[in-house]
Design a protein around this motif. Structure first.
Motif, PDB file in Angstrom:
ATOM      1  N   ILE A  93       0.859  -1.181   0.000  1.00 42.71           N
ATOM      2  CA  ILE A  93       0.000   0.000   0.000  1.00 42.71           C
ATOM      3  C   ILE A  93       0.894   1.228   0.000  1.00 42.71           C
ATOM      4  O   ILE A  93       1.640   1.475   0.945  1.00 42.71           O
ATOM      5  CB  ILE A  93      -0.932  -0.009   1.223  1.00 42.71           C
ATOM      6  N   ASP A 117      -2.232   2.466  -4.827  1.00 42.54           N
ATOM      7  CA  ASP A 117      -2.138   3.857  -4.387  1.00 42.54           C
ATOM      8  C   ASP A 117      -3.131   4.686  -5.197  1.00 42.54           C
ATOM      9  O   ASP A 117      -2.983   4.826  -6.412  1.00 42.54           O
ATOM     10  CB  ASP A 117      -0.723   4.400  -4.585  1.00 42.54           C
ATOM     11  N   ARG A 160      -3.537   7.862  -5.001  1.00 43.32           N
ATOM     12  CA  ARG A 160      -3.064   9.243  -5.132  1.00 43.32           C
ATOM     13  C   ARG A 160      -2.412   9.450  -6.491  1.00 43.32           C
ATOM     14  O   ARG A 160      -1.419   8.810  -6.826  1.00 43.32           O
ATOM     15  CB  ARG A 160      -2.081   9.557  -4.002  1.00 43.32           C
ATOM     16  N   MET A 208      -9.060   2.212  -3.853  1.00 46.24           N
ATOM     17  CA  MET A 208      -8.810   2.448  -2.446  1.00 46.24           C
ATOM     18  C   MET A 208      -8.214   1.168  -1.857  1.00 46.24           C
ATOM     19  O   MET A 208      -8.652   0.063  -2.192  1.00 46.24           O
ATOM     20  CB  MET A 208     -10.087   2.833  -1.721  1.00 46.24           C
ATOM     21  N   PRO A 209      -7.218   1.285  -0.989  1.00 45.44           N
ATOM     22  CA  PRO A 209      -6.514   0.098  -0.511  1.00 45.44           C
ATOM     23  C   PRO A 209      -7.412  -0.961   0.137  1.00 45.44           C
ATOM     24  O   PRO A 209      -7.193  -2.159  -0.066  1.00 45.44           O
ATOM     25  CB  PRO A 209      -5.521   0.679   0.502  1.00 45.44           C
ATOM     26  N   THR A 240       2.295   4.016   3.546  1.00 47.73           N
ATOM     27  CA  THR A 240       1.929   5.386   3.180  1.00 47.73           C
ATOM     28  C   THR A 240       2.083   6.399   4.311  1.00 47.73           C
ATOM     29  O   THR A 240       2.150   7.604   4.043  1.00 47.73           O
ATOM     30  CB  THR A 240       0.473   5.465   2.690  1.00 47.73           C
ATOM     31  N   LYS A 264      -5.737   7.438   6.647  1.00 45.81           N
ATOM     32  CA  LYS A 264      -6.918   7.377   5.785  1.00 45.81           C
ATOM     33  C   LYS A 264      -6.769   6.278   4.741  1.00 45.81           C
ATOM     34  O   LYS A 264      -7.765   5.719   4.270  1.00 45.81           O
ATOM     35  CB  LYS A 264      -7.147   8.727   5.091  1.00 45.81           C
ATOM     36  N   LEU A 265      -5.542   5.967   4.346  1.00 44.18           N
ATOM     37  CA  LEU A 265      -5.305   4.905   3.365  1.00 44.18           C
ATOM     38  C   LEU A 265      -4.994   3.575   4.039  1.00 44.18           C
ATOM     39  O   LEU A 265      -5.409   2.520   3.576  1.00 44.18           O
ATOM     40  CB  LEU A 265      -4.144   5.298   2.440  1.00 44.18           C
ATOM     41  N   ASP A 266      -4.228   3.636   5.129  1.00 39.80           N
ATOM     42  CA  ASP A 266      -3.722   2.404   5.738  1.00 39.80           C
ATOM     43  C   ASP A 266      -4.743   1.691   6.622  1.00 39.80           C
ATOM     44  O   ASP A 266      -4.863   0.466   6.572  1.00 39.80           O
ATOM     45  CB  ASP A 266      -2.478   2.701   6.580  1.00 39.80           C
TER      46      ASP A 266
END
Length: 344
Positions: free
Chosen positions: A168, A192, A194, A212-213, A232, A236-238
């Motif tokens: 991720i 990713d 982004r 999204m992851p 990351t 919010k992503l992890d």
């Protein structure tokens, strides 16, 4: 980065395309300690060039000498044993009484090496069946749980990635992790969403997902041959992805960050996502083994060393956390510790 298996096969295809005679050598069995495991491969060209390895080097030297002095004359596969006697075991760098059994296959245009390479390039896991009596080769699809099989009549070897790694984040550290993991027989996916990171990602052979992851984790249906690494630094992503990964059968789940950040991450997962103590215990964070790593390349080695230890069921630094390891490393540097092997 190609793994050794793929490097051997690519070289065989190049030699055959150049009209050179070559042989493919596969480790079938070992008795006692052995420098290379069952399934290891080596290719040898008629001019004595080799790629890959089946021993610590002495058996390779013997094969090179024979190729240069006698040429490659086999027309059919053969089973060859090295190290039956203690004297021969010593000569070939095997432990006293050790033995290694090899299959030696003369390659031709009918050996399907180029076809195998094309299927591997497409990401397939392929079973290659060699008839030991006739030399006829057939290819078929395989599943990760299969293993090499050998009988009096046939040798079936597995080729292609048998493990999966989801990374991720598409940053600089991810590049090193992905490249090394490819050489370790992992099919690597980087996720990713982004755009600024997507634009700069360029690692050959690695799938890039813009989902999204957490959606990517769900879509991959992670099993016991899967690993997830979050790199990351962005909750919010992890966090959602880690939640899904920790509830899966993945054998390894890790996240980058300091001890404090990882403690906060565990608190968030427990408070907001109802993660159990057992699920949170699967999370490796701070990620990696403590080796004093500073650069992205060194950190990647640290991460993949820990992942490999978990995959192989090896307990590393049992009872010794990263904080304690740093303390001991500092004491050792000042000469205040004589034995740093015992946990605090």
């Amino acid at each position: 980065m190609d793994n050794i298996d793929l490097e051997v096969l690519k070289t065989c295809a190049q030699w055959l395309d150049s009209g050179l005679r070559c042989e493919l050598v596969t480790v079938l069995k070992t008795w006692g300690s052995s420098p290379r495991p069952v399934g290891s491969m080596l290719a040898i060209c008629e001019d004595g060039r080799v790629v890959g390895s089946v021993s610590g080097g002495c058996i390779e030297d013997d094969m090179i000498a024979l190729a240069r002095s006698e040429g490659l004359t086999r027309l059919l596969p053969a089973i060859v044993t090295y190290g039956i006697s203690a004297d021969e075991a010593h000569r070939f760098g095997l432990p006293c009484g050790g033995t290694i059994e090899l299959a030696i296959e003369p390659l031709t245009g009918d050996s399907q090496i180029r076809t195998l390479m094309n299927r591997l390039t497409a990401g397939e896991l392929v079973a290659r069946r060699l008839d030991l009596q006739t030399g006829v080769v057939t290819l078929s699809g395989a599943i990760p749980s299969e293993s090499m099989q050998v009988s009096e009549s046939a040798l079936v070897t597995l080729h292609g990635p048998r493990w999966r790694l989801l990374i991720i984040g598409a940053g600089q550290l991810s590049r090193f992790v992905a490249q090394i993991a490819q050489g370790m027989d992992y099919a690597v996916t980087v996720c990713d969403p982004r755009e600024e990171y997507q634009a700069s990602w360029s690692v050959t052979g690695v799938d890039l997902s813009t989902s999204m992851p957490d959606d990517q984790v769900i879509a991959m249906h992670l099993d016991s041959r899967s690993a997830v690494i979050a790199l990351t630094h962005d909750p919010k992503l992890d966090d959602l992805a880690l939640m899904e990964a920790l509830r899966s059968e993945a054998f390894y789940v890790g996240a980058i960050g300091s001890r404090l950040n990882n403690q906060r991450r565990r608190e968030r997962l427990a408070e907001h996502f109802d993660m159990t103590v057992e699920q949170l215990a699967k999370l490796h964070g701070p990620i990696g083994l403590y080796i004093g790593s500073k650069t992205p390349a060194e950190i990647a080695i640290s991460i993949l060393a820990q992942l490999t230890a978990v995959k192989n069921g090896v307990m590393v630094q049992a009872g010794l956390g990263i904080a304690d390891a740093k303390v001991l490393a500092g004491l050792a540097a000042t000469g205040e510790v004589c034995d740093i092997h015992s946990p605090l």
